[in-house]
Design an enzyme around this catalytic site. Structure first.
Site, PDB file in Angstrom:
ATOM      1  N   MET A  81      48.448  -7.587  12.708  1.00  0.00           N
ATOM      2  CA  MET A  81      49.491  -8.700  12.848  1.00  0.00           C
ATOM      3  C   MET A  81      49.607  -9.299  14.224  1.00  0.00           C
ATOM      4  O   MET A  81      49.210  -8.732  15.143  1.00  0.00           O
ATOM      5  CB  MET A  81      50.852  -8.373  11.939  1.00  0.00           C
ATOM      6  CG  MET A  81      51.044  -7.924  10.820  1.00  0.00           C
ATOM      7  SD  MET A  81      52.488  -7.392  10.331  1.00  0.00           S
ATOM      8  CE  MET A  81      53.531  -8.916  10.291  1.00  0.00           C
ATOM      9  N   HIS A  82      50.184 -10.741  14.297  1.00  0.00           N
ATOM     10  CA  HIS A  82      50.545 -11.218  15.237  1.00  0.00           C
ATOM     11  C   HIS A  82      49.724 -11.733  16.323  1.00  0.00           C
ATOM     12  O   HIS A  82      50.047 -12.176  17.336  1.00  0.00           O
ATOM     13  CB  HIS A  82      51.473 -10.217  16.047  1.00  0.00           C
ATOM     14  CG  HIS A  82      52.495  -9.742  15.471  1.00  0.00           C
ATOM     15  ND1 HIS A  82      53.620 -10.377  14.610  1.00  0.00           N
ATOM     16  CD2 HIS A  82      53.019  -8.294  15.376  1.00  0.00           C
ATOM     17  CE1 HIS A  82      54.356  -9.380  14.075  1.00  0.00           C
ATOM     18  NE2 HIS A  82      53.829  -7.860  14.210  1.00  0.00           N
ATOM     19  N   ASP A 240      48.487  -6.363   7.869  1.00  0.00           N
ATOM     20  CA  ASP A 240      48.415  -4.820   7.573  1.00  0.00           C
ATOM     21  C   ASP A 240      49.352  -4.255   6.718  1.00  0.00           C
ATOM     22  O   ASP A 240      49.289  -3.411   5.696  1.00  0.00           O
ATOM     23  CB  ASP A 240      47.865  -4.134   8.723  1.00  0.00           C
ATOM     24  CG  ASP A 240      48.943  -4.090   9.793  1.00  0.00           C
ATOM     25  OD1 ASP A 240      49.740  -4.780   9.821  1.00  0.00           O
ATOM     26  OD2 ASP A 240      48.347  -3.902  10.942  1.00  0.00           O
TER      27      ASP A 240
END
Length: 499
Positions: A81-82, A240
């Site tokens: 992520m991110h 995820d």
């Protein structure tokens, strides 16, 4: 027989799973790639590495597949992520991706609070401004690399860039977009208000769709390189942790997950977006349509153990290094470890805090330190469980996946520290299985993800908490929680000596 592929684009490697209609893993390939860490707090990757290694993994998977490639119907993705990938007008990458565990953006987080307002940000995005999220990274590039920012046409999250390279289609899904600080989580749309407040053009944000949404088929080039047919259907996939939840059957109220990968998470299913944790834990859109999950994060969970192995047992595998773990008493003979080696997220959103071994003496052996690392990681995750319980959530059974589910002694440690039953699944590859389930659902094999889960997830063993151990760990946990406050100022002062 029909098959689907789940691609899990992790921080250290891409893992590719081939699964059949009976929920069995029929093939598995993993390919690693490096981190780029030029300075303390900086963590980047070259997005081309993701594409190259995924194509290699898919080619290896199909080369060992004994059936007909036409039987592989669909593919979907789970992704770290991110992370920030910036594309130019020609959809070319402008710079290395800045990853979730990069902590350079403390100033930008403060800027977001000043521009949007802390309470307003929480009401829209359901999350506080933390260094790991995507928006602070965008603002960092805008401030520190203005020429690159001016060329940017769109940003993508890591697995979305990989999917684009496999299909030529650009999208993101709600579960991954929820980790950017740019999504209105309740309304499931990019927030015009946040974009305007921070001075980011909303057109930088990609089109959105559900995690099971059909994107297209793979390109002729990818078909040739991987051996997959051009007709292979591609579905959006998810973050995820959302995919880990799907792949572990966290699809109804009362379900809780502990996932220990590079980072560690404790994740609980939410039916609605109405609960208020006041930013203490994350609140994201689930990969299941119109559902949500709350989540606490330990930034360096499995990474703490990997760091320990690479530093003190480089030539051994994890099994060799952890031999005798169960023989070491609770408390590692008076040794405590805090896993803050890259900062921390929950419950301490602190980019400057660093890890500690407390209580070292000359009698300690390497296995004592290994036990302390594992206990420290688990104590950190227990802080998230404590927040959930204090909010009134009942947590008595937890599904454990990832690296922490591969070691019997660690699973018992989780049961004792969490004071809950720990369930081990037939496969601990939650995110990859979740991605495969999204493809199976997208292909129409099942009428719902819940129905798919009944086939794809199976509990094989349960670990019960041992009351004597629970009481010892409760005492140790109180000592563990003291370490943060008593080392915070020391680490702040030490920061100027770091590279």
């Amino acid at each position: 027989m029909k098959y689907v592929i789940g691609v899990d684009l992790g921080t250290s490697a891409v893992k590719v799973l081939l699964m059949n209609q009976q929920g069995q893993v029929c093939g598995e390939v993993s390919k690693s790639y490096p981190l780029i860490q030029e300075k303390s707090g900086y963590t980047e990757q070259n997005p081309e590495e993701w594409v190259e290694k995924t194509v290699e993994a898919l080619q290896e998977l199909t080369s060992h597949f004994t059936g007909s490639p036409s039987e592989i119907e669909g593919i979907s993705f789970s992704g770290q992520m991110h992370g920030l990938v910036l594309l130019d007008n020609h959809d070319k990458v402008l710079r290395n991706a800045i990853l979730w565990n990069d902590t350079r953006t403390t100033k930008q987080c403060q800027d977001i609070y000043e521009l949007v307002g802390e309470e307003r940000l929480l009401s829209i995005t359901k999350n506080p401004a933390l260094e790991g999220f995507t928006l602070p990274k965008i603002l960092w590039v805008k401030e520190n690399e203005p020429s690159i920012y001016e060329q940017a046409k769109m940003f993508l999250l890591p697995k979305d860039y990989l999917r684009y390279r496999l299909t030529g289609q650009i999208h993101s899904d709600y579960s991954d977009a929820a980790g950017t600080l740019l999504l209105n989580v309740a309304e499931k749309e990019w927030s015009t208000e946040v974009c305007q407040a921070v001075g980011v053009d909303i057109h930088l944000c990609p089109p959105l769709l559900e995690s099971h949404g059909f994107v297209g088929t793979i390109t002729a080039e990818i078909s040739k390189a991987t051996g997959l047919p051009e007709a292979t259907k591609v579905f959006a996939g998810g973050a995820d942790n959302a995919c880990g939840a799907i792949g572990s059957g966290i699809l109804a109220e009362g379900k809780t997950l502990c996932s220990i990968g590079t980072s560690g998470v404790v994740l609980s299913y939410e039916e609605s977006n109405s609960r208020d944790f006041k930013g203490k834990v994350h609140y994201f859109n689930h990969g299941k349509e119109d559902a949500f999950y709350t989540m606490g994060v330990t930034l360096a969970a499995g990474y703490s153990l990997s760091w320990f192995k690479d530093t003190f047992a480089e030539k051994e595998n994890f099994s060799e290094m952890l031999q005798g773990l169960a023989d070491i008493p609770i408390g590692a003979n008076g040794l405590l470890f805090t896993p803050y080696i890259v900062g921390e997220r929950t419950p301490h959103a602190d980019a400057l805090i660093r890890g500690s071994f407390i209580g070292m003496d000359a009698s300690h052996k390497r296995i004592d330190f290994a036990r302390a690392v594992i206990e420290g990681i688990t104590f950190s995750l227990n802080e998230s469980i404590e927040i959930f319980r204090e909010s009134g959530k009942m947590i008595d059974t937890i599904i454990s996946i990832g690296g922490g589910a591969k070691n019997e002694a660690w699973l018992q440690i989780q049961a004792d520290i969490f004071n809950a039953k720990i369930q081990k699944l037939s496969s601990e590859q939650g995110p990859g299985i979740g991605a495969a389930m999204l493809a199976a659902y997208g292909c129409g094999w099942y009428s719902s993800l819940n129905e798919c889960s009944d086939v794809f997830t199976q509990v094989v063993k349960t670990y019960e908490p041992i009351e004597e151990n629970v009481q010892k760990y409760k005492e140790l946990f109180q000592l563990y929680k003291m370490v943060y406050s008593q080392t915070k100022e020391l680490n702040s002062q030490l920061n100027r000596f770091r590279k």
